[in-house]
Design a protein around this motif. Structure first.
Motif, PDB file in Angstrom:
ATOM      1  N   ARG A  85       0.613  -1.345  -0.072  1.00 48.12           N
ATOM      2  CA  ARG A  85      -0.068  -0.252   0.124  1.00 48.12           C
ATOM      3  C   ARG A  85       0.441   1.249  -0.085  1.00 48.12           C
ATOM      4  NH1 ARG A  85      -2.842  -3.306   3.683  1.00 48.12           N
ATOM      5  NH2 ARG A  85      -2.077  -1.676   5.239  1.00 48.12           N
ATOM      6  N   ASP A  86       2.316   0.991   0.536  1.00 43.57           N
ATOM      7  CA  ASP A  86       3.069   2.560   1.308  1.00 43.57           C
ATOM      8  C   ASP A  86       3.487   2.771  -0.906  1.00 43.57           C
ATOM      9  OD1 ASP A  86       2.174   2.630   3.554  1.00 43.57           O
ATOM     10  OD2 ASP A  86       4.093   1.568   4.209  1.00 43.57           O
ATOM     11  N   GLU A  87       3.853   2.034  -1.182  1.00 42.03           N
ATOM     12  CA  GLU A  87       4.636   1.326  -2.467  1.00 42.03           C
ATOM     13  C   GLU A  87       3.571   1.880  -3.888  1.00 42.03           C
ATOM     14  OE1 GLU A  87       6.976  -1.779  -5.069  1.00 42.03           O
ATOM     15  OE2 GLU A  87       4.581  -2.242  -4.654  1.00 42.03           O
ATOM     16  N   LEU A  88       2.345   2.302  -3.539  1.00 39.20           N
ATOM     17  CA  LEU A  88       1.255   2.602  -4.425  1.00 39.20           C
ATOM     18  C   LEU A  88       1.174   3.700  -3.892  1.00 39.20           C
ATOM     19  CD1 LEU A  88      -1.668  -0.444  -4.362  1.00 39.20           C
ATOM     20  CD2 LEU A  88      -0.599   0.799  -6.268  1.00 39.20           C
ATOM     21  N   GLN A  89       0.986   4.363  -3.093  1.00 37.83           N
ATOM     22  CA  GLN A  89       0.642   5.617  -2.206  1.00 37.83           C
ATOM     23  C   GLN A  89       2.010   6.090  -2.606  1.00 37.83           C
ATOM     24  OE1 GLN A  89      -1.059   5.160   1.706  1.00 37.83           O
ATOM     25  NE2 GLN A  89      -2.831   5.391   0.839  1.00 37.83           N
ATOM     26  N   SER A  90       3.034   6.190  -2.763  1.00 36.96           N
ATOM     27  CA  SER A  90       4.109   6.622  -3.058  1.00 36.96           C
ATOM     28  C   SER A  90       4.631   7.020  -4.378  1.00 36.96           C
ATOM     29  CB  SER A  90       5.411   6.000  -2.621  1.00 36.96           C
ATOM     30  OG  SER A  90       5.630   5.320  -3.349  1.00 36.96           O
ATOM     31  N   LEU A  91       3.849   5.700  -5.107  1.00 36.06           N
ATOM     32  CA  LEU A  91       3.978   5.982  -6.951  1.00 36.06           C
ATOM     33  C   LEU A  91       2.695   7.207  -7.128  1.00 36.06           C
ATOM     34  CD1 LEU A  91       4.835   2.286  -8.015  1.00 36.06           C
ATOM     35  CD2 LEU A  91       5.942   3.622  -8.775  1.00 36.06           C
ATOM     36  N   HIS A  92       1.596   6.775  -6.664  1.00 39.82           N
ATOM     37  CA  HIS A  92       0.823   7.734  -6.788  1.00 39.82           C
ATOM     38  C   HIS A  92      -0.153   9.144  -6.086  1.00 39.82           C
ATOM     39  CE1 HIS A  92      -0.489   5.024 -10.329  1.00 39.82           C
ATOM     40  NE2 HIS A  92      -0.060   3.962  -9.382  1.00 39.82           N
ATOM     41  N   PRO A  93       1.325  10.183  -5.353  1.00 39.88           N
ATOM     42  CA  PRO A  93       0.683  10.697  -4.566  1.00 39.88           C
ATOM     43  C   PRO A  93      -0.295  11.583  -5.097  1.00 39.88           C
ATOM     44  CG  PRO A  93       2.462  11.272  -5.814  1.00 39.88           C
ATOM     45  CD  PRO A  93       2.076   9.697  -6.192  1.00 39.88           C
ATOM     46  N   ASP A  94      -0.878  11.603  -6.339  1.00 41.60           N
ATOM     47  CA  ASP A  94      -2.416  12.764  -6.096  1.00 41.60           C
ATOM     48  C   ASP A  94      -2.987  11.693  -6.342  1.00 41.60           C
ATOM     49  OD1 ASP A  94       0.101  14.273  -6.674  1.00 41.60           O
ATOM     50  OD2 ASP A  94       0.157  13.846  -9.075  1.00 41.60           O
ATOM     51  N   ASP A  95      -3.272  10.539  -5.818  1.00 39.23           N
ATOM     52  CA  ASP A  95      -4.037   9.989  -5.752  1.00 39.23           C
ATOM     53  C   ASP A  95      -4.273   9.704  -4.439  1.00 39.23           C
ATOM     54  OD1 ASP A  95      -6.598   8.598  -6.105  1.00 39.23           O
ATOM     55  OD2 ASP A  95      -5.987   7.566  -7.816  1.00 39.23           O
ATOM     56  N   SER A  96      -5.590  10.031  -3.959  1.00 39.65           N
ATOM     57  CA  SER A  96      -5.619   9.234  -2.175  1.00 39.65           C
ATOM     58  C   SER A  96      -6.725   8.337  -2.394  1.00 39.65           C
ATOM     59  CB  SER A  96      -6.727  10.801  -1.544  1.00 39.65           C
ATOM     60  OG  SER A  96      -8.344  10.734  -2.225  1.00 39.65           O
ATOM     61  N   GLN A  97      -7.371   7.701  -3.146  1.00 42.11           N
ATOM     62  CA  GLN A  97      -8.377   6.161  -3.536  1.00 42.11           C
ATOM     63  C   GLN A  97      -7.773   5.257  -4.539  1.00 42.11           C
ATOM     64  OE1 GLN A  97     -12.245   6.207  -2.514  1.00 42.11           O
ATOM     65  NE2 GLN A  97     -10.897   8.280  -1.853  1.00 42.11           N
ATOM     66  N   ILE A  98      -6.500   5.607  -3.988  1.00 39.75           N
ATOM     67  CA  ILE A  98      -5.546   3.951  -4.906  1.00 39.75           C
ATOM     68  C   ILE A  98      -5.368   3.139  -4.252  1.00 39.75           C
ATOM     69  CG2 ILE A  98      -2.870   5.160  -3.638  1.00 39.75           C
ATOM     70  CD1 ILE A  98      -3.371   3.723  -7.455  1.00 39.75           C
ATOM     71  N   VAL A  99      -5.954   3.061  -2.846  1.00 42.43           N
ATOM     72  CA  VAL A  99      -6.117   1.608  -2.064  1.00 42.43           C
ATOM     73  C   VAL A  99      -7.424   1.774  -1.433  1.00 42.43           C
ATOM     74  CG1 VAL A  99      -4.102   0.453  -2.604  1.00 42.43           C
ATOM     75  CG2 VAL A  99      -4.395   2.730  -1.096  1.00 42.43           C
ATOM     76  N   VAL A 100      -8.694   1.045  -1.913  1.00 44.96           N
ATOM     77  CA  VAL A 100      -9.929   1.496  -0.590  1.00 44.96           C
ATOM     78  C   VAL A 100     -10.336  -0.403   0.095  1.00 44.96           C
ATOM     79  CG1 VAL A 100     -11.983   1.903  -1.150  1.00 44.96           C
ATOM     80  CG2 VAL A 100     -10.675   2.494  -2.988  1.00 44.96           C
ATOM     81  N   LEU A 101     -10.573  -0.253   1.206  1.00 43.27           N
ATOM     82  CA  LEU A 101     -10.879  -0.370   2.224  1.00 43.27           C
ATOM     83  C   LEU A 101     -12.502  -1.269   1.549  1.00 43.27           C
ATOM     84  CD1 LEU A 101      -9.446  -2.883   4.330  1.00 43.27           C
ATOM     85  CD2 LEU A 101     -11.208  -1.256   5.969  1.00 43.27           C
ATOM     86  N   LYS A 102     -13.219  -2.505   0.617  1.00 39.43           N
ATOM     87  CA  LYS A 102     -14.164  -3.186   0.297  1.00 39.43           C
ATOM     88  C   LYS A 102     -14.063  -4.454   1.150  1.00 39.43           C
ATOM     89  CE  LYS A 102     -16.268  -2.808  -3.175  1.00 39.43           C
ATOM     90  NZ  LYS A 102     -16.950  -2.915  -5.471  1.00 39.43           N
ATOM     91  N   HIS A 103     -14.725  -4.699   1.313  1.00 42.29           N
ATOM     92  CA  HIS A 103     -15.921  -6.153   2.008  1.00 42.29           C
ATOM     93  C   HIS A 103     -14.621  -6.396   3.242  1.00 42.29           C
ATOM     94  CE1 HIS A 103     -17.313  -7.204  -1.807  1.00 42.29           C
ATOM     95  NE2 HIS A 103     -19.182  -6.536  -1.121  1.00 42.29           N
ATOM     96  N   LYS A 104     -13.870  -5.866   3.970  1.00 41.18           N
ATOM     97  CA  LYS A 104     -12.735  -5.450   4.768  1.00 41.18           C
ATOM     98  C   LYS A 104     -11.677  -6.048   3.856  1.00 41.18           C
ATOM     99  CE  LYS A 104     -16.497  -6.911   8.682  1.00 41.18           C
ATOM    100  NZ  LYS A 104     -16.550  -7.427   8.468  1.00 41.18           N
ATOM    101  N   VAL A 105     -11.591  -5.699   2.409  1.00 37.99           N
ATOM    102  CA  VAL A 105     -10.046  -6.460   2.190  1.00 37.99           C
ATOM    103  C   VAL A 105      -9.421  -4.834   1.318  1.00 37.99           C
ATOM    104  CG1 VAL A 105      -9.596  -7.634   0.250  1.00 37.99           C
ATOM    105  CG2 VAL A 105     -11.102  -8.198   1.927  1.00 37.99           C
ATOM    106  N   TRP A 106      -8.563  -4.948   1.317  1.00 37.71           N
ATOM    107  CA  TRP A 106      -7.742  -3.693   0.543  1.00 37.71           C
ATOM    108  C   TRP A 106      -7.493  -4.457  -0.719  1.00 37.71           C
ATOM    109  CZ3 TRP A 106      -6.534   1.075   2.497  1.00 37.71           C
ATOM    110  CH2 TRP A 106      -6.701   1.040   3.902  1.00 37.71           C
TER     111      TRP A 106
END
Lengths: 179, 378
Positions: free
Chosen positions: B195-216
């Motif tokens: 998740r950290d890697e994804l966030q650093s690759l897409h710093p402008d996108d706050s919705q890059i990882v989302v918790l859905k059905h208790k699963v990221w």
């Protein structure tokens, strides 16, 4: 003299031996049939009665133990449990689900979920498949524990009766997979 | 209309029981109990849960290039598809050929050669999607995880994209038994570093990882952050019509969301290294690394992969409050509510044969089944 004495002794030993022998073993068969039929049969029948009582009492204990959950070793008594009774009231033990069935939880969001035992083969029915799709949309495939179906219990029962009717009339043909 | 109804009865047909060298079928289960490769023995098993089998696997042993001078070794691939079976099948047909091509060019097996083979396979698949874009746009929404192991010259290369896993069983004198050592790096959003890697690759996108059905999930859609395929999450040209809206990402993107780059790990084989368990995430959601290693350590080699699959299915049945014998009555497709497709390849490393060159002449190539429905059609 010595010879005769010896002979007599032998006889005495012999008769004594015979007496002991008779008293304990061989006469039993004759006595049972002829002279004293009661004194020999009685203990046996008593023994039979005793074991019979023991068995029925054990059964009764097991039954009361399983329903009241008093006896710690009640798992061993599963064989005497009635089919209709829910055997997992307090501890959910998957082993207790009857063969060919599985447990599902039916209910709506934020409400009470009711535990229902469903025949496993119902799962292959398309009507049931629709319910499962709804479950997947709501909870995903990786839902921990038993399958939870988000619908009203009346709706669920309706589907169950329809599947039951379908099974008796159209049999297997129509609901073997379509894809 | 009537014919599909009769399909299930074909499942147990003797004609489909391919001989032992190519594995056997038992309903939805395909298995190869025991075979031998250049570096020892192996066992494979696949259980189908989806309507169409999405998992694929292969084991290739012998020459790893088209050159006679070598390199020689064993190649193991486990491909866990999602959204359909097409990508995992494509990888099964092309990845090893690509590896051979680059190994011939470089005259060796290296991390670079394996990486090139991965990226070439990805490119080939995306051009395949482009070619069929008008008649089969849904191909853009199909993808696959890809786990590869190559044993060559006493080295073990592990390359992974997605969330399949390989675990090494190593004999430790101190513990008296075999300890589990995970060799693969996984790319599942449930792992914080991913998740950290994804966030650093897409710093402008706050919705890059989302918790859905208790699963990221990446963009609330997919659990893996790297994959082969999934064209609609790699290039914007595939995230539009005629691909159906339900398969599309609502907002446009400039940078690829998923990456096809493999994580590569090189391990020098040690005489203490006993076996490797390659498996798709379907196995690991039920069994821990150590549990799987203990099973392989304590039971005979013959049919060990099938035993691991059964162990996982028994646990799956228990979780769903039913019996294992009843789980077997449930049809493919519906089975997905109980477990995922599961692929297991157990590779035994026999020290005597690791450096042996006499067995080079033999070539072994075995592929997992294509699944029940596709075989019934052919």
């Amino acid at each position: 003299m010595g010879k005769i004495r010896g002979f007599l002794l032998k006889h005495r030993v012999n008769t004594l031996f015979r007496c002991v022998f008779r008293r304990h073993r061989s006469p039993v068969g004759y006595h049972r049939l002829n002279q004293h039929p009661f004194c020999r049969v009685k203990p046996i029948s008593r023994l039979i009665n005793w074991t019979h009582n023991l068995r029925t009492k054990a059964k009764a204990i097991c039954r009361s133990g399983s329903s009241k959950n008093l006896i710690p070793g009640r798992v061993k008594c599963d064989g005497y449990m009635q089919i209709g009774r829910d055997p997992v009231e307090e501890k959910p033990e998957p082993v207790a689900v009857p063969k060919g069935h599985m447990a599902v939880y039916v209910g709506q969001k934020d409400g009470d979920f009711q535990r229902v035992l469903v025949p496993v083969i119902y799962f292959n029915h398309p009507l049931f498949g629709q319910l499962l799709r709804e479950a997947e949309e709501e909870f995903g495939y990786n839902h921990p524990g038993a399958i939870t179906i988000p619908c009203r219990i009346s709706e669920f029962e309706h589907v169950q009766t329809r599947i039951k009717q379908g099974r008796t009339t159209r049999k297997l043909l129509t609901w073997k997979r379509q894809n | 209309m009537v014919r599909p109804c009769w399909k299930p009865s074909v499942e147990g047909d003797g004609s489909r029981r391919g001989g032992d060298p190519n594995g056997r079928f038992d309903g939805l289960l395909w298995y190869k109990d025991l075979g031998s490769h250049v570096n020892g023995e192996f066992s494979m098993a696949v259980i189908q849960a989806n309507g169409l089998l999405e998992d694929q696997c292969q084991l290739e042993s012998g020459p790893l290039s088209s050159l006679k001078s070598g390199p020689y070794g064993t190649f193991i691939g486990v491909y866990d598809g999602h959204g359909g079976p097409e990508t995992s099948r494509f990888i099964n047909d092309n990845l090893f050929l690509n590896l051979k091509k680059f190994a011939s060019e470089h005259q060796e097996i290296s991390a670079n050669v394996i990486k090139k083979a991965f990226l070439a396979t990805e490119e080939e698949f995306l051009s395949c999607v482009r070619q069929q874009w008008l008649e089969k746009p849904q191909l853009a929404s199909v993808g696959s995880c890809c786990l590869v192991g190559v044993i060559c010259d006493g080295l073990l290369y592990i390359a992974n994209v997605g969330d399949s896993r390989v675990v090494l069983g190593r004999a430790e004198k101190v513990v008296r038994g075999v300890t589990a050592l995970q060799l693969s790096t996984e790319h599942n959003a449930s792992i914080e570093s991913v998740r950290d890697e994804l966030q650093s690759l897409h710093p402008d996108d706050s919705q890059i990882v989302v918790l859905k059905h208790k699963v990221w999930r990446v963009k609330g859609i997919i659990q893996v952050s790297r994959s082969i395929g999934d064209a609609y999450l790699k290039k914007s040209e595939f995230n539009k019509e005629p691909l159906l809206a339900k398969f599309r990402l609502s907002e446009p993107f400039s940078k690829p969301i998923l990456s096809p780059e493999p994580s590569i790990f090189i391990h020098k084989l040690n005489p203490k290294d006993q076996f490797l368990i390659f498996a798709s995430d379907g196995l690991w959601e039920h069994l821990s690394n150590q549990e799987a290693v203990d099973i392989v350590h304590s039971y005979p080699r013959n049919g060990i992969a099938k035993r691991l699959v059964k162990a996982a299915l028994k646990l799956a049945a228990k979780k769903r409050e039913m019996r294992y014998s009843d789980l077997k009555k449930i049809d493919r497709g519906v089975r997905r509510h109980f477990h995922d497709d599961i692929t297991v390849v157990v590779v035994f490393l026999d020290p005597s044969s690791v450096n042996r060159s006499s067995s080079r002449s033999s070539t072994i190539s075995i592929r997992g089944s294509r699944g029940v429905s596709s075989l019934a059609k052919s």
